[in-house]
Design a protein around this motif. Structure first.
Motif, PDB file in Angstrom:
ATOM      1  N   ASP A  83       0.932  -1.132  -0.069  1.00 47.98           N
ATOM      2  CA  ASP A  83       0.048  -0.055   0.068  1.00 47.98           C
ATOM      3  C   ASP A  83       0.916   1.379   0.136  1.00 47.98           C
ATOM      4  OD1 ASP A  83      -2.541  -1.262  -0.094  1.00 47.98           O
ATOM      5  OD2 ASP A  83      -2.913  -0.959   1.857  1.00 47.98           O
ATOM      6  N   HIS A  84       0.369   2.039  -0.792  1.00 53.93           N
ATOM      7  CA  HIS A  84       0.807   3.734  -0.787  1.00 53.93           C
ATOM      8  C   HIS A  84      -0.233   4.384   0.261  1.00 53.93           C
ATOM      9  CE1 HIS A  84       2.774   7.025  -2.144  1.00 53.93           C
ATOM     10  NE2 HIS A  84       1.871   7.851  -3.178  1.00 53.93           N
ATOM     11  N   LEU A 150      -4.500   4.086   0.636  1.00 53.40           N
ATOM     12  CA  LEU A 150      -5.303   4.449   1.896  1.00 53.40           C
ATOM     13  C   LEU A 150      -5.183   5.747   2.367  1.00 53.40           C
ATOM     14  CD1 LEU A 150      -6.638   3.453   4.674  1.00 53.40           C
ATOM     15  CD2 LEU A 150      -4.552   2.765   5.322  1.00 53.40           C
ATOM     16  N   VAL A 151      -6.040   6.288   3.008  1.00 55.73           N
ATOM     17  CA  VAL A 151      -5.774   7.793   3.455  1.00 55.73           C
ATOM     18  C   VAL A 151      -6.486   7.528   4.717  1.00 55.73           C
ATOM     19  CG1 VAL A 151      -6.645  10.178   3.259  1.00 55.73           C
ATOM     20  CG2 VAL A 151      -6.261   8.857   1.237  1.00 55.73           C
ATOM     21  N   LEU A 152      -5.491   8.033   5.782  1.00 49.60           N
ATOM     22  CA  LEU A 152      -5.957   7.991   7.214  1.00 49.60           C
ATOM     23  C   LEU A 152      -5.841   9.154   8.108  1.00 49.60           C
ATOM     24  CD1 LEU A 152      -6.495   6.092   9.751  1.00 49.60           C
ATOM     25  CD2 LEU A 152      -3.875   6.242  10.368  1.00 49.60           C
ATOM     26  N   LEU A 153      -6.909   9.648   8.538  1.00 48.59           N
ATOM     27  CA  LEU A 153      -7.199  10.983   9.153  1.00 48.59           C
ATOM     28  C   LEU A 153      -6.933  10.759  10.778  1.00 48.59           C
ATOM     29  CD1 LEU A 153      -8.387  11.546   6.489  1.00 48.59           C
ATOM     30  CD2 LEU A 153      -9.784  13.270   7.414  1.00 48.59           C
ATOM     31  N   GLY A 172      -9.495   1.716  -3.373  1.00 55.61           N
ATOM     32  CA  GLY A 172      -8.725   2.091  -2.029  1.00 55.61           C
ATOM     33  C   GLY A 172      -9.779   2.527  -0.887  1.00 55.61           C
ATOM     34  N   ARG A 173      -9.266   2.807   0.223  1.00 55.41           N
ATOM     35  CA  ARG A 173      -9.965   3.103   1.544  1.00 55.41           C
ATOM     36  C   ARG A 173      -9.576   4.480   2.084  1.00 55.41           C
ATOM     37  NH1 ARG A 173      -6.394  -0.500   0.614  1.00 55.41           N
ATOM     38  NH2 ARG A 173      -5.722  -0.774   2.615  1.00 55.41           N
ATOM     39  N   LEU A 174     -10.505   5.063   2.596  1.00 52.61           N
ATOM     40  CA  LEU A 174     -10.132   6.344   3.382  1.00 52.61           C
ATOM     41  C   LEU A 174     -10.933   6.022   4.999  1.00 52.61           C
ATOM     42  CD1 LEU A 174     -10.489   9.967   2.661  1.00 52.61           C
ATOM     43  CD2 LEU A 174     -11.787   9.169   4.608  1.00 52.61           C
ATOM     44  N   VAL A 175     -10.154   6.149   6.080  1.00 49.82           N
ATOM     45  CA  VAL A 175     -10.512   5.965   7.390  1.00 49.82           C
ATOM     46  C   VAL A 175     -10.508   7.276   8.186  1.00 49.82           C
ATOM     47  CG1 VAL A 175     -10.245   4.826   9.217  1.00 49.82           C
ATOM     48  CG2 VAL A 175      -9.711   3.689   7.121  1.00 49.82           C
ATOM     49  N   ALA A 176     -11.805   7.533   8.980  1.00 53.48           N
ATOM     50  CA  ALA A 176     -11.774   8.979   9.420  1.00 53.48           C
ATOM     51  C   ALA A 176     -12.795   8.831  10.525  1.00 53.48           C
ATOM     52  CB  ALA A 176     -11.920   9.999   8.459  1.00 53.48           C
ATOM     53  N   CYS A 187     -15.385   5.799  10.506  1.00 55.46           N
ATOM     54  CA  CYS A 187     -15.871   5.450   9.222  1.00 55.46           C
ATOM     55  C   CYS A 187     -15.078   4.769   8.234  1.00 55.46           C
ATOM     56  CB  CYS A 187     -16.750   6.616   8.742  1.00 55.46           C
ATOM     57  SG  CYS A 187     -18.009   6.905   9.705  1.00 55.46           S
ATOM     58  N   VAL A 188     -15.236   3.701   7.546  1.00 54.00           N
ATOM     59  CA  VAL A 188     -14.356   3.394   6.494  1.00 54.00           C
ATOM     60  C   VAL A 188     -15.072   3.350   5.132  1.00 54.00           C
ATOM     61  CG1 VAL A 188     -12.816   1.273   5.553  1.00 54.00           C
ATOM     62  CG2 VAL A 188     -13.360   1.478   8.041  1.00 54.00           C
ATOM     63  N   PHE A 189     -14.390   4.439   4.323  1.00 55.57           N
ATOM     64  CA  PHE A 189     -15.073   4.873   3.110  1.00 55.57           C
ATOM     65  C   PHE A 189     -14.378   3.945   2.038  1.00 55.57           C
ATOM     66  CE2 PHE A 189     -15.503   8.135   5.775  1.00 55.57           C
ATOM     67  CZ  PHE A 189     -17.000   8.697   5.556  1.00 55.57           C
ATOM     68  N   THR A 190     -14.847   3.254   0.978  1.00 57.74           N
ATOM     69  CA  THR A 190     -14.363   2.498   0.008  1.00 57.74           C
ATOM     70  C   THR A 190     -14.956   2.957  -1.446  1.00 57.74           C
ATOM     71  OG1 THR A 190     -14.184   0.405   1.531  1.00 57.74           O
ATOM     72  CG2 THR A 190     -13.809   0.220  -0.812  1.00 57.74           C
TER      73      THR A 190
END
Length: 220
Positions: A83-84, A150-153, A172-176, A187-190
């Protein structure tokens, strides 16, 4: 003399494992990474407590979020070795250090110049070579290295800006954490076929990240 190794083991056993974090990579990283190096000198003895720790004074105050919440967010992110990753608002670099043990490459964005400098120095001190610390507005992400798996906040937000979803790779996923205090939801956004789905993973109360207030909306 403070035994940080023992405090680290206690943090993992009493906070991380008991919060349903079972990923061996996360557990191993948090057992090894010296969290005390990522907090202000006067707070080193508190580095492993079950609480958010202030990294700055004044407004807005920036925090290192509590270990069990960070570990759970990263577990929900399902980080893969190829993962990047974009780590947003990571402060002094602790979250990036944990992610560096799980992912191929991490871009850590921090808007506070002092925190960014500390993160760069501390990550170099412990030999982390696959993290690049960039300084810029948190809500803008870091488009130059997009797209990300992946983007993590690292904190709570009113809403996730479209600019960040645009930097997420297909699949990919974004977690915030969306919402504040007792209303906060991890929340996990896909991103699939250009659309974004959302899954609420757990309740979470973490300090807010600056720059993520919802835009005013007209009501009738």
């Amino acid at each position: 003399m403070i035994d940080y190794v023992e405090l680290r083991r206690g943090m993992v056993d009493s906070q991380v494992r008991t919060n349903n974090v079972t990923d061996p990579g996360i557990v191993g990283a948090m057992l090894e990474i010296p969290r005390e190096l990522f907090v202000p000198a006067q707070l080193k003895s508190l580095a492993y407590i079950d609480d958010d720790l202030a990294l700055t004074s004044g407004s807005p105050t920036r925090y290192l979020i509590e270990p069990m919440i960070l570990a759970r967010l990263i577990q929900e992110a399902d980080v893969q070795e190829h993962d990047h990753v974009l780590d947003i608002g990571g402060g002094t670099g602790y979250s990036a250090a944990v992610l560096s043990r799980l992912a191929q490459q991490v871009v850590a964005v921090e808007e506070d110049a002092g925190l960014a400098a500390t993160a760069t120095a501390t990550l170099a001190e412990i030999g982390v070579a696959n993290v690049a610390v960039m300084q810029g507005p948190l809500n803008a992400g870091w488009k130059a290295e997009a797209p990300y798996d992946l983007v993590l906040l690292n904190g709570s937000v009113d809403e996730v800006p479209a600019a960040l979803f645009d930097q997420v790779k297909e699949g990919g996923r974004l977690v915030a954490v969306v919402g504040h205090g007792g209303a906060g939801k991890a929340c996990v956004f896909t991103k699939v076929a250009g659309s974004v789905s959302e899954r609420v993973a757990f309740n979470a109360a973490v300090p807010a990240l600056p720059g993520f207030k919802a835009a005013p909306r007209f009501t009738f």
